[in-house]
Design a protein around this motif. Sequence first.
Motif, PDB file in Angstrom:
ATOM      1  N   ASP A 127     140.031  49.396  44.288  1.00 32.98           N
ATOM      2  CA  ASP A 127     139.519  49.516  43.363  1.00 32.98           C
ATOM      3  C   ASP A 127     138.120  50.164  43.481  1.00 32.98           C
ATOM      4  N   TRP A 128     137.021  49.094  44.005  1.00 38.42           N
ATOM      5  CA  TRP A 128     136.099  49.113  44.809  1.00 38.42           C
ATOM      6  C   TRP A 128     135.803  50.634  44.490  1.00 38.42           C
ATOM      7  N   GLY A 129     134.616  50.922  44.803  1.00 43.76           N
ATOM      8  CA  GLY A 129     133.600  51.875  45.573  1.00 43.76           C
ATOM      9  C   GLY A 129     133.358  52.678  44.124  1.00 43.76           C
ATOM     10  N   PRO A 130     132.015  53.461  44.771  1.00 42.48           N
ATOM     11  CA  PRO A 130     131.696  55.096  43.799  1.00 42.48           C
ATOM     12  C   PRO A 130     132.897  55.547  43.090  1.00 42.48           C
ATOM     13  N   SER A 131     133.220  55.959  41.856  1.00 42.53           N
ATOM     14  CA  SER A 131     133.847  55.963  41.180  1.00 42.53           C
ATOM     15  C   SER A 131     134.369  57.551  40.972  1.00 42.53           C
ATOM     16  N   GLY A 132     132.938  58.503  41.895  1.00 42.94           N
ATOM     17  CA  GLY A 132     133.371  59.385  41.443  1.00 42.94           C
ATOM     18  C   GLY A 132     133.836  60.713  43.038  1.00 42.94           C
ATOM     19  N   ILE A 133     134.240  62.245  42.542  1.00 41.96           N
ATOM     20  CA  ILE A 133     135.407  62.303  43.391  1.00 41.96           C
ATOM     21  C   ILE A 133     134.351  62.864  44.405  1.00 41.96           C
ATOM     22  N   MET A 134     135.249  63.250  45.652  1.00 44.31           N
ATOM     23  CA  MET A 134     135.077  63.519  46.927  1.00 44.31           C
ATOM     24  C   MET A 134     134.340  64.475  47.395  1.00 44.31           C
ATOM     25  N   VAL A 135     133.338  65.139  47.564  1.00 43.18           N
ATOM     26  CA  VAL A 135     132.868  66.733  47.720  1.00 43.18           C
ATOM     27  C   VAL A 135     132.201  67.133  49.082  1.00 43.18           C
ATOM     28  N   PRO A 136     132.197  67.760  50.047  1.00 41.54           N
ATOM     29  CA  PRO A 136     131.674  68.019  50.682  1.00 41.54           C
ATOM     30  C   PRO A 136     130.108  68.502  50.898  1.00 41.54           C
ATOM     31  N   ALA A 137     129.756  67.741  51.220  1.00 40.50           N
ATOM     32  CA  ALA A 137     127.352  68.823  51.038  1.00 40.50           C
ATOM     33  C   ALA A 137     128.143  70.082  51.749  1.00 40.50           C
ATOM     34  N   ASN A 138     126.990  71.105  51.155  1.00 36.17           N
ATOM     35  CA  ASN A 138     127.371  72.293  51.874  1.00 36.17           C
ATOM     36  C   ASN A 138     125.195  72.599  52.531  1.00 36.17           C
ATOM     37  N   PHE A 139     124.571  72.155  52.243  1.00 37.68           N
ATOM     38  CA  PHE A 139     123.832  72.358  51.802  1.00 37.68           C
ATOM     39  C   PHE A 139     123.130  71.543  54.186  1.00 37.68           C
ATOM     40  N   PRO A 140     122.127  72.145  54.324  1.00 36.96           N
ATOM     41  CA  PRO A 140     121.131  71.495  55.585  1.00 36.96           C
ATOM     42  C   PRO A 140     121.183  69.694  55.431  1.00 36.96           C
ATOM     43  N   GLY A 141     121.120  68.976  56.989  1.00 34.12           N
ATOM     44  CA  GLY A 141     120.435  67.467  56.636  1.00 34.12           C
ATOM     45  C   GLY A 141     119.552  67.379  56.573  1.00 34.12           C
ATOM     46  N   VAL A 142     118.856  66.389  56.488  1.00 35.69           N
ATOM     47  CA  VAL A 142     117.465  65.557  57.096  1.00 35.69           C
ATOM     48  C   VAL A 142     117.506  65.631  58.567  1.00 35.69           C
ATOM     49  N   GLN A 143     116.493  66.121  59.310  1.00 33.51           N
ATOM     50  CA  GLN A 143     116.202  66.213  60.423  1.00 33.51           C
ATOM     51  C   GLN A 143     114.899  65.811  61.064  1.00 33.51           C
ATOM     52  N   ILE A 144     114.708  65.710  62.360  1.00 32.52           N
ATOM     53  CA  ILE A 144     113.626  65.315  62.817  1.00 32.52           C
ATOM     54  C   ILE A 144     112.789  66.615  63.241  1.00 32.52           C
ATOM     55  N   THR A 145     112.532  67.361  62.471  1.00 32.00           N
ATOM     56  CA  THR A 145     111.319  68.485  63.356  1.00 32.00           C
ATOM     57  C   THR A 145     110.142  68.132  63.497  1.00 32.00           C
ATOM     58  N   ARG A 146     109.554  67.764  63.679  1.00 33.99           N
ATOM     59  CA  ARG A 146     108.218  67.477  64.611  1.00 33.99           C
ATOM     60  C   ARG A 146     107.790  66.425  64.963  1.00 33.99           C
ATOM     61  N   VAL A 147     107.419  66.291  66.389  1.00 37.79           N
ATOM     62  CA  VAL A 147     106.798  65.368  66.532  1.00 37.79           C
ATOM     63  C   VAL A 147     105.216  65.069  67.138  1.00 37.79           C
ATOM     64  N   ASP A 148     104.620  64.045  66.093  1.00 38.05           N
ATOM     65  CA  ASP A 148     102.987  64.293  66.285  1.00 38.05           C
ATOM     66  C   ASP A 148     102.457  62.976  67.471  1.00 38.05           C
ATOM     67  N   THR A 149     101.400  63.739  67.773  1.00 36.93           N
ATOM     68  CA  THR A 149     100.277  62.259  68.097  1.00 36.93           C
ATOM     69  C   THR A 149      99.791  62.483  67.029  1.00 36.93           C
ATOM     70  N   PRO A 150      99.189  60.888  67.478  1.00 32.86           N
ATOM     71  CA  PRO A 150      97.934  60.379  66.750  1.00 32.86           C
ATOM     72  C   PRO A 150      96.481  61.473  67.099  1.00 32.86           C
ATOM     73  N   ILE A 151      95.741  62.006  66.285  1.00 37.63           N
ATOM     74  CA  ILE A 151      94.088  62.489  66.920  1.00 37.63           C
ATOM     75  C   ILE A 151      93.285  61.692  66.962  1.00 37.63           C
ATOM     76  N   SER A 152      93.435  60.584  66.646  1.00 44.67           N
ATOM     77  CA  SER A 152      92.275  58.867  66.852  1.00 44.67           C
ATOM     78  C   SER A 152      93.277  57.811  66.675  1.00 44.67           C
ATOM     79  N   ILE A 153      92.808  56.932  67.049  1.00 44.30           N
ATOM     80  CA  ILE A 153      92.983  54.941  66.727  1.00 44.30           C
ATOM     81  C   ILE A 153      91.476  54.006  67.047  1.00 44.30           C
ATOM     82  N   ALA A 154      91.432  54.255  65.808  1.00 46.20           N
ATOM     83  CA  ALA A 154      89.840  53.154  66.073  1.00 46.20           C
ATOM     84  C   ALA A 154      90.936  51.463  65.737  1.00 46.20           C
ATOM     85  N   GLU A 155      89.375  50.930  65.996  1.00 46.53           N
ATOM     86  CA  GLU A 155      90.328  49.624  65.480  1.00 46.53           C
ATOM     87  C   GLU A 155      88.806  48.583  64.623  1.00 46.53           C
ATOM     88  N   PRO A 156      89.088  49.223  63.106  1.00 45.42           N
ATOM     89  CA  PRO A 156      87.690  48.243  62.714  1.00 45.42           C
ATOM     90  C   PRO A 156      87.672  46.831  62.338  1.00 45.42           C
TER      91      PRO A 156
END
Length: 269
Positions: A127-156
């Motif tokens: 009887d443990w666990g979330p009390s809500g009903i199980m519902v299939p997600a009908n929207f897109p998930g979160v995904q990696i959409t871009r990989v960025d390279t640094p434009i600069s790296i400093a050592e202050p």
Amino acid sequence: KEISKDILSYAGWTNTEKRVLYRSYDVTSHLNSSAGGVILVRLGCGYRCDPANRFPAYKDHGNPPRDSIPKIFRLQLRVGDALAFHSGSSGWLARRGPTVQDSVYGGEIFAPRAATSWEFAQPLPTDWGPSGIMVPANFPGVQITRVDTPISIAEPAPGVHVVDFGSNVAGVCRISVPNAATISMKHGELLQHVHLPDLKSPDPGRVYFGNLRSAEANDTLVLDGPVTDWWPRFTYHGFRYVEVYGYPGKLSQQSISRLMFHTVVEDKA
């Protein structure tokens, strides 16, 4: 091998007292026809790790709605139209993984030495666990959409690198470390400058963190050896800059990048 490109909460976030979202994935291609396969599931705290008490409504009270693998994961194998095997209530092995602390806004602490041995998972009452009903997600998930390279790296300052990715987006840093070290990455949106009310002597070469309020936005690696392309799985940050502390040697553009991610909604523009 990952079963999906979805990250963070695969099914999406909602109030689990009303509904519990889930997704289904076809894992046929990941299984060996003769030897089967091993399925590994990572579990993090999500919004429940809230030491700053930002979300008191989501605290566990009384009968805690604790998540467990048997509650959130089910494997079904079918031969033709017949259900051949169904599992989800017993037989799981569990261990403490290398991520020893995680928070959506606080960040992660990754320490491989903290991982424990596998042992049978402790079953939870039915009887443990979330009390809500199980519902299939009908929207897109979160995904990696871009990989960025640094434009600069400093050592202050000695042992401090300031990485600039050129724009503010949501995501995390991916980093490679050549040898044992303790490294922290703290994320921010802008550099220090005059007219910031809480800075008497701003350093224009350092990142400003005053607008983060109680969010630590800090990821830490405690390493006994090298690591390649590590990135946190249970948090995200909004940032342009990141201050890296304790990196062994000189941090290069080949050693750090930024993974930008968001809900994969089709761009109609």
